[in-house]
Design a protein around this motif. Structure first.
Motif, mmCIF file in Angstrom:
data_model
loop_
_atom_site.group_PDB
_atom_site.id
_atom_site.type_symbol
_atom_site.label_atom_id
_atom_site.label_comp_id
_atom_site.label_asym_id
_atom_site.label_seq_id
_atom_site.Cartn_x
_atom_site.Cartn_y
_atom_site.Cartn_z
ATOM 1 N N ASP A 172 46.918 47.033 31.515
ATOM 2 C CA ASP A 172 46.486 45.656 31.716
ATOM 3 C C ASP A 172 46.590 45.155 33.153
ATOM 4 N N VAL A 173 47.388 45.792 33.985
ATOM 5 C CA VAL A 173 47.605 45.266 35.327
ATOM 6 C C VAL A 173 46.667 45.920 36.335
ATOM 7 N N ALA A 174 46.492 45.237 37.467
ATOM 8 C CA ALA A 174 45.559 45.702 38.493
ATOM 9 C C ALA A 174 45.884 47.109 38.970
ATOM 10 N N ALA A 175 47.162 47.428 39.133
ATOM 11 C CA ALA A 175 47.543 48.768 39.622
ATOM 12 C C ALA A 175 47.047 49.862 38.673
ATOM 13 N N ASP A 176 47.107 49.613 37.365
ATOM 14 C CA ASP A 176 46.601 50.600 36.404
ATOM 15 C C ASP A 176 45.106 50.813 36.583
ATOM 16 N N ARG A 177 44.391 49.752 36.821
ATOM 17 C CA ARG A 177 42.932 49.848 36.972
ATOM 18 C C ARG A 177 42.551 50.523 38.287
ATOM 19 N N VAL A 178 43.331 50.272 39.337
ATOM 20 C CA VAL A 178 43.055 50.941 40.607
ATOM 21 C C VAL A 178 43.344 52.435 40.479
ATOM 22 N N ARG A 179 44.356 52.799 39.697
ATOM 23 C CA ARG A 179 44.607 54.227 39.446
ATOM 24 C C ARG A 179 43.431 54.856 38.684
ATOM 25 N N ALA A 180 42.776 54.080 37.821
ATOM 26 C CA ALA A 180 41.574 54.580 37.143
ATOM 27 C C ALA A 180 40.466 54.827 38.164
ATOM 28 N N LEU A 181 40.370 53.969 39.185
ATOM 29 C CA LEU A 181 39.409 54.201 40.273
ATOM 30 C C LEU A 181 39.733 55.498 40.999
ATOM 31 N N GLU A 182 41.018 55.706 41.228
ATOM 32 C CA GLU A 182 41.465 56.906 41.941
ATOM 33 C C GLU A 182 40.999 58.171 41.223
ATOM 34 N N ARG A 183 41.003 58.147 39.901
ATOM 35 C CA ARG A 183 40.549 59.309 39.115
ATOM 36 C C ARG A 183 39.029 59.477 39.158
ATOM 37 N N GLY A 184 38.317 58.411 39.476
ATOM 38 C CA GLY A 184 36.864 58.478 39.582
ATOM 39 C C GLY A 184 36.177 58.363 38.239
ATOM 40 N N PRO A 185 34.858 58.404 38.253
ATOM 41 C CA PRO A 185 34.102 58.317 37.003
ATOM 42 C C PRO A 185 34.417 59.500 36.090
ATOM 43 N N ASP A 186 34.465 59.224 34.786
ATOM 44 C CA ASP A 186 34.686 60.321 33.841
ATOM 45 C C ASP A 186 33.365 61.062 33.618
ATOM 46 N N GLU A 187 33.396 62.062 32.797
ATOM 47 C CA GLU A 187 32.220 62.914 32.582
ATOM 48 C C GLU A 187 31.020 62.120 32.084
ATOM 49 N N ASP A 188 31.231 61.227 31.113
ATOM 50 C CA ASP A 188 30.124 60.423 30.587
ATOM 51 C C ASP A 188 29.567 59.477 31.651
ATOM 52 N N GLU A 189 30.468 58.894 32.446
ATOM 53 C CA GLU A 189 30.021 57.984 33.497
ATOM 54 C C GLU A 189 29.230 58.734 34.559
ATOM 55 N N ARG A 190 29.683 59.930 34.932
ATOM 56 C CA ARG A 190 28.928 60.741 35.899
ATOM 57 C C ARG A 190 27.560 61.102 35.338
ATOM 58 N N ALA A 191 27.504 61.423 34.055
ATOM 59 C CA ALA A 191 26.220 61.747 33.427
ATOM 60 C C ALA A 191 25.286 60.533 33.443
ATOM 61 N N GLY A 192 25.868 59.330 33.424
ATOM 62 C CA GLY A 192 25.078 58.100 33.481
ATOM 63 C C GLY A 192 24.714 57.687 34.894
ATOM 64 N N GLY A 193 25.122 58.473 35.892
ATOM 65 C CA GLY A 193 24.752 58.197 37.269
ATOM 66 C C GLY A 193 25.811 57.488 38.092
ATOM 67 N N TYR A 194 26.974 57.216 37.517
ATOM 68 C CA TYR A 194 28.038 56.536 38.264
ATOM 69 C C TYR A 194 28.723 57.508 39.213
ATOM 70 N N THR A 195 29.027 57.014 40.413
ATOM 71 C CA THR A 195 29.746 57.787 41.428
ATOM 72 C C THR A 195 30.828 56.885 42.012
ATOM 73 N N THR A 196 31.534 57.400 42.984
ATOM 74 C CA THR A 196 32.501 56.593 43.716
ATOM 75 C C THR A 196 32.329 56.855 45.197
ATOM 76 N N GLU A 197 32.604 55.859 46.004
ATOM 77 C CA GLU A 197 32.587 56.044 47.451
ATOM 78 C C GLU A 197 34.002 56.044 48.019
ATOM 79 N N LEU A 198 35.000 56.056 47.133
ATOM 80 C CA LEU A 198 36.378 56.165 47.603
ATOM 81 C C LEU A 198 36.611 57.574 48.119
ATOM 82 N N PRO A 199 37.305 57.726 49.239
ATOM 83 C CA PRO A 199 37.534 59.069 49.783
ATOM 84 C C PRO A 199 38.493 59.857 48.885
ATOM 85 N N PRO A 200 38.419 61.196 48.954
ATOM 86 C CA PRO A 200 39.320 62.024 48.143
ATOM 87 C C PRO A 200 40.800 61.741 48.434
#
Length: 151
Positions: free
Chosen positions: A63-91
Motif C-alpha cells: 500500500d505504501v509508495a516505497a512498495d510501488r516504487v520497488r514494483a517499478l524497479e522490477r519493471g513491466p511483467d511478462e504480460d505488460e511487456r507483451a502489451g507494449g509496456y517498457t520502462t525508461e528507468l536505468p538498470p
C-alpha cells in the motif's frame, strides 16, 4: 481461614483451566503473500507505452509508495511487456527513501529521461490516492525541483 482460602485458590489455579490435552489438529495452509499487501486492491504504477507514461494497475503490491516504487524497479511483467509496456528507468535504478512528498533514489536524477522522472513521480503520487501534488526527486547528489505528474 485466610490460609485455607489461599490454599484452595492455589489448588484451583494449579489444577489448570479444564482444557484437556489433544493430538494434532489439522488445519488449512498458512497464509502466503506480502504482509499487509493489497492482494485484492489495485495499485497503480507507471510504465511507458508508445513513448508516453501510462498507468498500469497491479495487485499484490503493498500500500505504501516505497512498495510501488520497488514494483517499478522490477519493471513491466511478462504480460505488460507483451502489451507494449517498457520502462525508461536505468538498470542501476534503486529506491533509497520514498516519502509522501519526496523520493531519493540511487542514481543521478539529472541523467534520467523525462519519462523516467514521470514514472517515479506519478507512481509515488498515485500511492497517496491520486496524481495531484508534487514530489521532490533527488539522487546522485542532485535534486530536481518539485514536480507534478505529467503524462
Amino acid at each position: 481461614m485466610k490460609r485455607v482460602l489461599a490454599l484452595v485458590a492455589v489448588l484451583v489455579l494449579a489444577s489448570g483451566c479444564g482444557v484437556r490435552p489433544s493430538g494434532v489438529i489439522p488445519g488449512e495452509n498458512a497464509p502466503s503473500g506480502p504482509p499487509n499487501g493489497n492482494i485484492g486492491h489495485p495499485a497503480t504504477v507507471y510504465f511507458v507505452l508508445n513513448g508516453n507514461v501510462a498507468p498500469v494497475v497491479r495487485t499484490g503490491v503493498g500500500d505504501v509508495a516505497a512498495d510501488r516504487v520497488r514494483a517499478l524497479e522490477r519493471g513491466p511483467d511478462e504480460d505488460e511487456r507483451a502489451g507494449g509496456y517498457t520502462t525508461e528507468l536505468p538498470p542501476s535504478f534503486e529506491p533509497i527513501a520514498i516519502g509522501v512528498s519526496d523520493a531519493e533514489i540511487g542514481v543521478n536524477v539529472r541523467e534520467l529521461s523525462p519519462n523516467a522522472v514521470a514514472q517515479i513521480i506519478c507512481t509515488v503520487l498515485a500511492a497517496g490516492g491520486g496524481v495531484s501534488g508534487t514530489i521532490t526527486l533527488s539522487g546522485g547528489g542532485q535534486k530536481l525541483p518539485p514536480r507534478a505528474c505529467t503524462r
